[in-house]
Design a protein around this motif. Structure first.
Motif, PDB file in Angstrom:
ATOM      1  N   VAL A   5       0.861  -1.174   0.000  1.00  7.87           N
ATOM      2  CA  VAL A   5       0.000   0.000   0.000  1.00  7.87           C
ATOM      3  C   VAL A   5       0.900   1.227   0.000  1.00  7.87           C
ATOM      4  O   VAL A   5       1.835   1.316   0.799  1.00  7.87           O
ATOM      5  CB  VAL A   5      -0.922   0.001   1.242  1.00  7.87           C
ATOM      6  N   PHE A   6       0.612   2.136  -0.907  1.00  8.38           N
ATOM      7  CA  PHE A   6       1.427   3.343  -0.999  1.00  8.38           C
ATOM      8  C   PHE A   6       1.299   4.178   0.263  1.00  8.38           C
ATOM      9  O   PHE A   6       0.216   4.394   0.787  1.00  8.38           O
ATOM     10  CB  PHE A   6       1.008   4.184  -2.210  1.00  8.38           C
ATOM     11  N   SER A   7       2.436   4.641   0.733  1.00 11.78           N
ATOM     12  CA  SER A   7       2.472   5.553   1.869  1.00 11.78           C
ATOM     13  C   SER A   7       3.482   6.640   1.544  1.00 11.78           C
ATOM     14  O   SER A   7       4.649   6.352   1.278  1.00 11.78           O
ATOM     15  CB  SER A   7       2.901   4.809   3.141  1.00 11.78           C
ATOM     16  N   ASP A   8       3.021   7.887   1.559  1.00 15.10           N
ATOM     17  CA  ASP A   8       3.952   8.966   1.222  1.00 15.10           C
ATOM     18  C   ASP A   8       5.046   9.129   2.267  1.00 15.10           C
ATOM     19  O   ASP A   8       6.068   9.747   2.013  1.00 15.10           O
ATOM     20  CB  ASP A   8       3.227  10.283   0.968  1.00 15.10           C
ATOM     21  N   GLU A   9       4.857   8.539   3.439  1.00 15.51           N
ATOM     22  CA  GLU A   9       5.886   8.586   4.478  1.00 15.51           C
ATOM     23  C   GLU A   9       7.077   7.702   4.123  1.00 15.51           C
ATOM     24  O   GLU A   9       8.189   7.934   4.575  1.00 15.51           O
ATOM     25  CB  GLU A   9       5.304   8.166   5.828  1.00 15.51           C
ATOM     26  N   ASN A  10       6.846   6.665   3.308  1.00 12.76           N
ATOM     27  CA  ASN A  10       7.900   5.728   2.950  1.00 12.76           C
ATOM     28  C   ASN A  10       8.417   5.915   1.527  1.00 12.76           C
ATOM     29  O   ASN A  10       9.282   5.167   1.096  1.00 12.76           O
ATOM     30  CB  ASN A  10       7.386   4.287   3.105  1.00 12.76           C
ATOM     31  N   CYS A  11       7.890   6.886   0.818  1.00 12.99           N
ATOM     32  CA  CYS A  11       8.257   7.079  -0.578  1.00 12.99           C
ATOM     33  C   CYS A  11       9.138   8.319  -0.721  1.00 12.99           C
ATOM     34  O   CYS A  11       8.670   9.440  -0.503  1.00 12.99           O
ATOM     35  CB  CYS A  11       7.008   7.227  -1.432  1.00 12.99           C
ATOM     36  N   PRO A  12      10.403   8.144  -1.091  1.00 16.71           N
ATOM     37  CA  PRO A  12      11.293   9.296  -1.255  1.00 16.71           C
ATOM     38  C   PRO A  12      10.791  10.300  -2.294  1.00 16.71           C
ATOM     39  O   PRO A  12      10.941  11.506  -2.119  1.00 16.71           O
ATOM     40  CB  PRO A  12      12.620   8.675  -1.698  1.00 16.71           C
ATOM     41  N   VAL A  13      10.177   9.811  -3.369  1.00 13.97           N
ATOM     42  CA  VAL A  13       9.675  10.722  -4.405  1.00 13.97           C
ATOM     43  C   VAL A  13       8.535  11.576  -3.851  1.00 13.97           C
ATOM     44  O   VAL A  13       8.467  12.778  -4.115  1.00 13.97           O
ATOM     45  CB  VAL A  13       9.236   9.940  -5.665  1.00 13.97           C
ATOM     46  N   ALA A  14       7.655  10.985  -3.080  1.00 16.91           N
ATOM     47  CA  ALA A  14       6.555  11.741  -2.478  1.00 16.91           C
ATOM     48  C   ALA A  14       7.092  12.781  -1.493  1.00 16.91           C
ATOM     49  O   ALA A  14       6.591  13.900  -1.433  1.00 16.91           O
ATOM     50  CB  ALA A  14       5.588  10.804  -1.771  1.00 16.91           C
ATOM     51  N   LYS A  15       8.114  12.403  -0.747  1.00 13.82           N
ATOM     52  CA  LYS A  15       8.706  13.354   0.206  1.00 13.82           C
ATOM     53  C   LYS A  15       9.325  14.539  -0.518  1.00 13.82           C
ATOM     54  O   LYS A  15       9.133  15.689  -0.134  1.00 13.82           O
ATOM     55  CB  LYS A  15       9.763  12.663   1.070  1.00 13.82           C
ATOM     56  N   ILE A  16      10.072  14.269  -1.575  1.00 13.92           N
ATOM     57  CA  ILE A  16      10.754  15.352  -2.276  1.00 13.92           C
ATOM     58  C   ILE A  16       9.783  16.199  -3.090  1.00 13.92           C
ATOM     59  O   ILE A  16      10.023  17.375  -3.335  1.00 13.92           O
ATOM     60  CB  ILE A  16      11.921  14.815  -3.142  1.00 13.92           C
ATOM     61  N   LYS A  18       7.151  17.407  -2.094  1.00 11.28           N
ATOM     62  CA  LYS A  18       6.716  18.494  -1.212  1.00 11.28           C
ATOM     63  C   LYS A  18       7.651  19.692  -1.314  1.00 11.28           C
ATOM     64  O   LYS A  18       7.239  20.830  -1.165  1.00 11.28           O
ATOM     65  CB  LYS A  18       6.644  18.007   0.232  1.00 11.28           C
ATOM     66  N   VAL A  19       8.915  19.421  -1.584  1.00  7.14           N
ATOM     67  CA  VAL A  19       9.907  20.490  -1.670  1.00  7.14           C
ATOM     68  C   VAL A  19       9.673  21.343  -2.913  1.00  7.14           C
ATOM     69  O   VAL A  19       9.821  22.555  -2.874  1.00  7.14           O
ATOM     70  CB  VAL A  19      11.340  19.907  -1.703  1.00  7.14           C
ATOM     71  N   VAL A  20       9.295  20.723  -4.000  1.00 10.21           N
ATOM     72  CA  VAL A  20       9.138  21.461  -5.259  1.00 10.21           C
ATOM     73  C   VAL A  20       7.672  21.627  -5.658  1.00 10.21           C
ATOM     74  O   VAL A  20       7.356  21.808  -6.824  1.00 10.21           O
ATOM     75  CB  VAL A  20       9.937  20.784  -6.395  1.00 10.21           C
ATOM     76  N   GLN A  21       6.787  21.627  -4.676  1.00  8.48           N
ATOM     77  CA  GLN A  21       5.361  21.697  -4.966  1.00  8.48           C
ATOM     78  C   GLN A  21       4.896  23.089  -5.372  1.00  8.48           C
ATOM     79  O   GLN A  21       3.893  23.225  -6.050  1.00  8.48           O
ATOM     80  CB  GLN A  21       4.551  21.227  -3.759  1.00  8.48           C
ATOM     81  N   GLY A  22       5.610  24.110  -4.974  1.00  4.83           N
ATOM     82  CA  GLY A  22       5.188  25.460  -5.317  1.00  4.83           C
ATOM     83  C   GLY A  22       5.311  25.722  -6.806  1.00  4.83           C
ATOM     84  O   GLY A  22       6.174  25.154  -7.481  1.00  4.83           O
ATOM     85  N   LYS A  23       4.461  26.588  -7.317  1.00  2.00           N
ATOM     86  CA  LYS A  23       4.457  26.898  -8.744  1.00  2.00           C
ATOM     87  C   LYS A  23       5.804  27.453  -9.201  1.00  2.00           C
ATOM     88  O   LYS A  23       6.246  27.200 -10.312  1.00  2.00           O
ATOM     89  CB  LYS A  23       3.351  27.905  -9.044  1.00  2.00           C
ATOM     90  N   TRP A  24       6.471  28.201  -8.331  1.00  2.00           N
ATOM     91  CA  TRP A  24       7.685  28.908  -8.717  1.00  2.00           C
ATOM     92  C   TRP A  24       8.962  28.282  -8.161  1.00  2.00           C
ATOM     93  O   TRP A  24      10.058  28.762  -8.443  1.00  2.00           O
ATOM     94  CB  TRP A  24       7.589  30.363  -8.264  1.00  2.00           C
ATOM     95  N   PHE A  90      20.466  19.605  -6.443  1.00  2.00           N
ATOM     96  CA  PHE A  90      19.245  19.464  -7.237  1.00  2.00           C
ATOM     97  C   PHE A  90      19.424  19.940  -8.678  1.00  2.00           C
ATOM     98  O   PHE A  90      18.646  19.574  -9.559  1.00  2.00           O
ATOM     99  CB  PHE A  90      18.092  20.236  -6.561  1.00  2.00           C
ATOM    100  N   LEU A  91      20.461  20.722  -8.950  1.00  2.00           N
ATOM    101  CA  LEU A  91      20.638  21.310 -10.276  1.00  2.00           C
ATOM    102  C   LEU A  91      20.735  20.281 -11.404  1.00  2.00           C
ATOM    103  O   LEU A  91      20.119  20.487 -12.463  1.00  2.00           O
ATOM    104  CB  LEU A  91      21.829  22.265 -10.287  1.00  2.00           C
ATOM    105  N   PRO A  92      21.463  19.170 -11.246  1.00  2.00           N
ATOM    106  CA  PRO A  92      21.473  18.170 -12.336  1.00  2.00           C
ATOM    107  C   PRO A  92      20.081  17.575 -12.594  1.00  2.00           C
ATOM    108  O   PRO A  92      19.740  17.268 -13.741  1.00  2.00           O
ATOM    109  CB  PRO A  92      22.446  17.093 -11.842  1.00  2.00           C
ATOM    110  N   ILE A  93      19.290  17.451 -11.557  1.00  2.00           N
ATOM    111  CA  ILE A  93      17.924  16.936 -11.708  1.00  2.00           C
ATOM    112  C   ILE A  93      17.082  17.955 -12.470  1.00  2.00           C
ATOM    113  O   ILE A  93      16.324  17.607 -13.375  1.00  2.00           O
ATOM    114  CB  ILE A  93      17.312  16.623 -10.331  1.00  2.00           C
ATOM    115  N   LEU A  94      17.246  19.221 -12.109  1.00  2.00           N
ATOM    116  CA  LEU A  94      16.529  20.294 -12.796  1.00  2.00           C
ATOM    117  C   LEU A  94      16.934  20.351 -14.269  1.00  2.00           C
ATOM    118  O   LEU A  94      16.087  20.528 -15.145  1.00  2.00           O
ATOM    119  CB  LEU A  94      16.816  21.623 -12.097  1.00  2.00           C
TER     120      LEU A  94
END
Length: 107
Positions: A5-16, A18-24, A90-94
């Motif tokens: 069962v998916f849990s955002d507490e255990n998912c690194p992608v879900a956690k991250i 949250k960091v880039v959730q803002g529009k800008w 994060f720049l290489p990911i961006l």
């Protein structure tokens, strides 16, 4: 069949996400990759963002340790923003996201 069962507490992608959730947020990170900027410089580079939304996204990025906020004790107040080591990581990911976006928006 996978019974996990998916849990955002255990998912690194879900956690991250949250960091880039803002529009800008990703655009702010990109702009700061060029060096330290003051709030007014960021606002001038983002003419479509409101002061409130820029402040919200800057605070979000600061709370996650992606950017550093330096306040100088002068009048009028001087505040500068720069990338932390985490932000620089994060720049290489961006860059990869940018290449992916260019590829699929061209089609």
């Amino acid at each position: 069949m996978n019974n996990l069962v998916f849990s955002d507490e255990n998912c690194p992608v879900a956690k991250i996400s949250k960091v880039v959730q803002g529009k800008w947020t990703m655009i702010i990170i990109y702009l700061l990759s060029g060096g330290t900027l003051r709030f007014s410089e960021l606002r001038n580079k983002l003419p479509n963002v409101t002061d409130a939304n820029l402040t919200k996204d800057l605070r979000l990025l600061e709370s996650y340790g992606v950017i550093h906020r330096e306040v100088y004790p002068v009048v009028p107040p001087k505040v500068e923003y720069s990338l932390t080591d985490m932000g620089k990581d994060f720049l290489p990911i961006l860059d990869s996201l940018n290449k992916w976006a260019e590829k699929y928006t061209a089609e």
